[in-house]
Design an enzyme around this catalytic site. Structure first.
Site, PDB file in Angstrom:
ATOM      1  N   GLY A  46     -15.089  66.418  19.160  1.00  0.00           N
ATOM      2  CA  GLY A  46     -15.129  65.191  19.134  1.00  0.00           C
ATOM      3  C   GLY A  46     -16.523  64.500  19.878  1.00  0.00           C
ATOM      4  O   GLY A  46     -16.960  65.553  20.552  1.00  0.00           O
ATOM      5  N   GLN A  51     -21.343  59.161  25.201  1.00  0.00           N
ATOM      6  CA  GLN A  51     -21.847  60.524  25.425  1.00  0.00           C
ATOM      7  C   GLN A  51     -23.479  60.317  24.960  1.00  0.00           C
ATOM      8  O   GLN A  51     -24.192  61.326  25.542  1.00  0.00           O
ATOM      9  CB  GLN A  51     -21.206  61.528  25.021  1.00  0.00           C
ATOM     10  CG  GLN A  51     -19.783  61.528  25.496  1.00  0.00           C
ATOM     11  CD  GLN A  51     -18.826  62.793  24.612  1.00  0.00           C
ATOM     12  OE1 GLN A  51     -18.303  62.659  23.738  1.00  0.00           O
ATOM     13  NE2 GLN A  51     -18.968  63.969  25.316  1.00  0.00           N
ATOM     14  N   CYS A  92     -15.561  69.286  27.866  1.00  0.00           N
ATOM     15  CA  CYS A  92     -16.060  68.237  27.220  1.00  0.00           C
ATOM     16  C   CYS A  92     -17.548  68.595  27.373  1.00  0.00           C
ATOM     17  O   CYS A  92     -18.205  69.252  28.214  1.00  0.00           O
ATOM     18  CB  CYS A  92     -16.072  66.993  28.392  1.00  0.00           C
ATOM     19  SG  CYS A  92     -16.780  65.536  27.918  1.00  0.00           S
ATOM     20  N   LEU A  93     -18.183  68.160  26.048  1.00  0.00           N
ATOM     21  CA  LEU A  93     -19.747  68.479  25.837  1.00  0.00           C
ATOM     22  C   LEU A  93     -20.408  67.758  26.960  1.00  0.00           C
ATOM     23  O   LEU A  93     -21.718  68.290  27.116  1.00  0.00           O
ATOM     24  CB  LEU A  93     -20.062  67.794  24.655  1.00  0.00           C
ATOM     25  CG  LEU A  93     -19.362  68.397  23.214  1.00  0.00           C
ATOM     26  CD1 LEU A  93     -19.914  67.647  21.912  1.00  0.00           C
ATOM     27  CD2 LEU A  93     -19.746  69.921  23.181  1.00  0.00           C
ATOM     28  N   HIS A 134      -8.737  61.849  24.613  1.00  0.00           N
ATOM     29  CA  HIS A 134     -10.136  62.094  25.531  1.00  0.00           C
ATOM     30  C   HIS A 134     -11.429  61.008  25.127  1.00  0.00           C
ATOM     31  O   HIS A 134     -12.186  60.827  26.037  1.00  0.00           O
ATOM     32  CB  HIS A 134     -10.361  63.699  25.111  1.00  0.00           C
ATOM     33  CG  HIS A 134     -11.705  64.324  25.703  1.00  0.00           C
ATOM     34  ND1 HIS A 134     -11.591  65.166  26.737  1.00  0.00           N
ATOM     35  CD2 HIS A 134     -12.765  63.836  25.487  1.00  0.00           C
ATOM     36  CE1 HIS A 134     -12.896  65.520  27.069  1.00  0.00           C
ATOM     37  NE2 HIS A 134     -13.604  64.586  26.289  1.00  0.00           N
ATOM     38  N   GLU A 135     -11.500  61.019  23.857  1.00  0.00           N
ATOM     39  CA  GLU A 135     -12.666  60.239  23.034  1.00  0.00           C
ATOM     40  C   GLU A 135     -12.676  58.571  23.691  1.00  0.00           C
ATOM     41  O   GLU A 135     -13.505  58.096  23.918  1.00  0.00           O
ATOM     42  CB  GLU A 135     -12.691  60.407  21.740  1.00  0.00           C
ATOM     43  CG  GLU A 135     -12.936  61.839  20.994  1.00  0.00           C
ATOM     44  CD  GLU A 135     -13.822  62.580  21.870  1.00  0.00           C
ATOM     45  OE1 GLU A 135     -14.877  61.928  22.504  1.00  0.00           O
ATOM     46  OE2 GLU A 135     -14.162  63.767  21.803  1.00  0.00           O
ATOM     47  N   HIS A 138     -13.520  58.149  26.981  1.00  0.00           N
ATOM     48  CA  HIS A 138     -14.981  58.118  27.134  1.00  0.00           C
ATOM     49  C   HIS A 138     -15.368  56.829  27.044  1.00  0.00           C
ATOM     50  O   HIS A 138     -16.373  55.887  27.618  1.00  0.00           O
ATOM     51  CB  HIS A 138     -15.718  59.019  26.265  1.00  0.00           C
ATOM     52  CG  HIS A 138     -15.892  60.403  26.647  1.00  0.00           C
ATOM     53  ND1 HIS A 138     -16.597  60.685  27.657  1.00  0.00           N
ATOM     54  CD2 HIS A 138     -15.404  61.606  25.583  1.00  0.00           C
ATOM     55  CE1 HIS A 138     -16.771  61.990  27.713  1.00  0.00           C
ATOM     56  NE2 HIS A 138     -16.029  62.569  26.770  1.00  0.00           N
TER      57      HIS A 138
END
Ligand code: GNR
Ligand code: NI
Length: 168
Positions: A46, A51, A92-93, A134-135, A138
């Protein structure tokens, strides 16, 4: 198409709150394409616009094994959350190399616009439900490490700052 740089924790821009997308136009389509390309290239499941330093309510997800089932969520809102919780290992990226347990609802319903600007609802469970939560965090300026103890957060911050200094 373009690969976009991903912000790394503890970058303060990761804590900005995203604003709704006003019109789903060519600009948004280009952003979505770039986000999908960036997500696939980074091997993520995702990516939230936050981000890539775009503070609009825009998310791309693909939890499929074959990486061929992109989901685009524009202005997503969780409309229902089940009572059951599960603790799963998250990464997480924006926090590369860090994985830790986070408790999430096992099932959610989401309302969003799709790529063509149509209203859609989505019922999700398993990894997709976790990824959606999670997204959407963000988009609210929240990174998963904020669910961990202050001690762990401090250690992660130090590690990330050191790693980012070493990169230069
Ligand atoms: O690639 C990702 N994997 C992942 C694993 C467990 C829980 C959440 C995620 S999302 C993450 C990609 C990412 O950082 N999205 O914001
Ligand atoms: Ni993330």
């Amino acid at each position: 198409m373009a690969l976009l740089p991903i912000l790394c924790y503890p970058d303060p821009r990761l804590h900005k709150v995203a604003q709704p997308v006003q019109v789903v136009d060519a600009r948004v389509h280009a952003l979505i394409d770039d986000m999908l390309e960036t997500m696939y290239e980074a091997s993520g499941i995702g990516l939230a616009a936050t981000q890539i330093d775009v503070h609009e309510r825009l998310v791309v997800i693909d939890t499929s094994e074959e990486r061929n089932q992109p989901i685009v969520l524009i202005n997503p809102e969780i409309t229902w959350m089940g009572d059951e919780r599960v603790k799963g290992e998250e990464g997480c990226l924006s926090v590369p190399g860090i994985y830790d347990g986070v408790e999430r609802a096992t099932a959610v319903k989401v309302a969003a616009l799709d790529r063509s600007g149509q209203h859609r609802t989505l019922e999700a469970e398993g990894m997709l439900a976790i990824c959606i939560q999670h997204e959407l965090d963000h988009l609210m300026g929240k990174v998963f490490v904020e669910y961990l103890s202050p001690l762990k957060q401090g250690r992660i911050k130090t590690k990330m700052v050191k790693a980012q200094k070493a990169e230069r």
